[in-house]
Design a protein around this motif. Structure first.
Motif, PDB file in Angstrom:
ATOM      1  N   THR A  66      -7.105 -28.143 -28.910  1.00  0.00           N
ATOM      2  CA  THR A  66      -5.874 -27.805 -29.625  1.00  0.00           C
ATOM      3  C   THR A  66      -5.196 -29.104 -30.055  1.00  0.00           C
ATOM      4  O   THR A  66      -4.913 -29.954 -29.206  1.00  0.00           O
ATOM      5  N   GLY A  68      -2.137 -31.566 -31.738  1.00  0.00           N
ATOM      6  CA  GLY A  68      -0.688 -31.623 -31.618  1.00  0.00           C
ATOM      7  C   GLY A  68      -0.122 -32.857 -32.295  1.00  0.00           C
ATOM      8  O   GLY A  68      -0.830 -33.601 -32.974  1.00  0.00           O
ATOM      9  N   PHE A  98       2.191 -29.058 -29.336  1.00  0.00           N
ATOM     10  CA  PHE A  98       0.897 -28.545 -29.757  1.00  0.00           C
ATOM     11  C   PHE A  98       1.083 -27.279 -30.583  1.00  0.00           C
ATOM     12  O   PHE A  98       2.117 -26.623 -30.513  1.00  0.00           O
ATOM     13  N   GLN A 100      -0.213 -24.397 -30.299  1.00  0.00           N
ATOM     14  CA  GLN A 100      -0.179 -23.146 -29.535  1.00  0.00           C
ATOM     15  C   GLN A 100       0.129 -23.465 -28.080  1.00  0.00           C
ATOM     16  O   GLN A 100       0.040 -24.615 -27.658  1.00  0.00           O
ATOM     17  N   LYS A 101       0.494 -22.446 -27.310  1.00  0.00           N
ATOM     18  CA  LYS A 101       0.753 -22.640 -25.892  1.00  0.00           C
ATOM     19  C   LYS A 101      -0.538 -23.025 -25.180  1.00  0.00           C
ATOM     20  O   LYS A 101      -1.596 -22.490 -25.467  1.00  0.00           O
ATOM     21  N   ILE A 102      -0.420 -23.949 -24.237  1.00  0.00           N
ATOM     22  CA  ILE A 102      -1.567 -24.418 -23.479  1.00  0.00           C
ATOM     23  C   ILE A 102      -1.615 -23.632 -22.167  1.00  0.00           C
ATOM     24  O   ILE A 102      -0.667 -23.688 -21.382  1.00  0.00           O
ATOM     25  N   ASN A 111       3.560 -21.601 -19.220  1.00  0.00           N
ATOM     26  CA  ASN A 111       2.679 -22.101 -20.281  1.00  0.00           C
ATOM     27  C   ASN A 111       3.518 -22.411 -21.511  1.00  0.00           C
ATOM     28  O   ASN A 111       4.204 -21.546 -22.044  1.00  0.00           O
ATOM     29  N   ARG A 112       3.459 -23.661 -21.946  1.00  0.00           N
ATOM     30  CA  ARG A 112       4.286 -24.112 -23.059  1.00  0.00           C
ATOM     31  C   ARG A 112       3.439 -24.820 -24.091  1.00  0.00           C
ATOM     32  O   ARG A 112       2.283 -25.133 -23.851  1.00  0.00           O
ATOM     33  N   ASN A 113       4.050 -25.091 -25.232  1.00  0.00           N
ATOM     34  CA  ASN A 113       3.382 -25.917 -26.229  1.00  0.00           C
ATOM     35  C   ASN A 113       4.137 -27.219 -26.469  1.00  0.00           C
ATOM     36  O   ASN A 113       3.693 -28.050 -27.224  1.00  0.00           O
TER      37      ASN A 113
END
Length: 132
Positions: A66, A68, A98, A100-102, A111-113
């Motif tokens: 992903t 970022g 990023f 999308q959420k990781i 879970n955040r981005n």
């Protein structure tokens, strides 16, 4: 002895490799009741039946990348002799975002981005004494 002061700013393109989270999920059907390791799906698995996460590396082959964007800024102090101004300390903050959420944990709230951080960097150098 010389002393220097800098304000440093950096833009980066971070890339993270992540894979699905596997959990211990309670199966209450006798005679096989107990915990099984399964790939976590928030639509299927009830949080009160989760016993924790399995091995960190489980599912590592099923991962993806992903991209970022990262930004950091710091105040840097340098000191040393005129010939080797290589000692420094930096105090700063960074922010990585990023697309999308990781998936780090099975709890969706964690879970955040966007990942903010504070940092301190030390770089100390010395010149060996040459005898001869």
């Amino acid at each position: 002895m010389d002393v220097g002061f800098k304000i440093v700013t950096n833009i980066s393109l971070p890339v993270v490799y992540h894979w699905p989270v596997y959990i211990w999920y309670y199966n209450g059907i006798p005679p096989f009741d107990g915990y099984n390791d399964v790939k976590y799906d928030p639509k299927l698995h009830q949080p009160n039946l989760i016993g924790g996460t399995t091995a960190f590396t489980k599912g590592i082959k099923n991962g993806s990348f992903t991209p970022g964007l990262g930004v950091s800024s710091a105040i840097q102090f340098d000191w040393g002799s005129y010939r080797s101004l290589s000692n420094s300390v930096s105090l700063g903050m960074a922010l990585d975002a990023f697309v999308q959420k990781i998936p780090i944990l099975y709890t969706q709230e964690t879970n955040r981005n966007i990942f903010p951080s504070l940092f301190i960097n030390f770089a100390l150098d010395f010149e060996p004494i040459c005898v001869g």
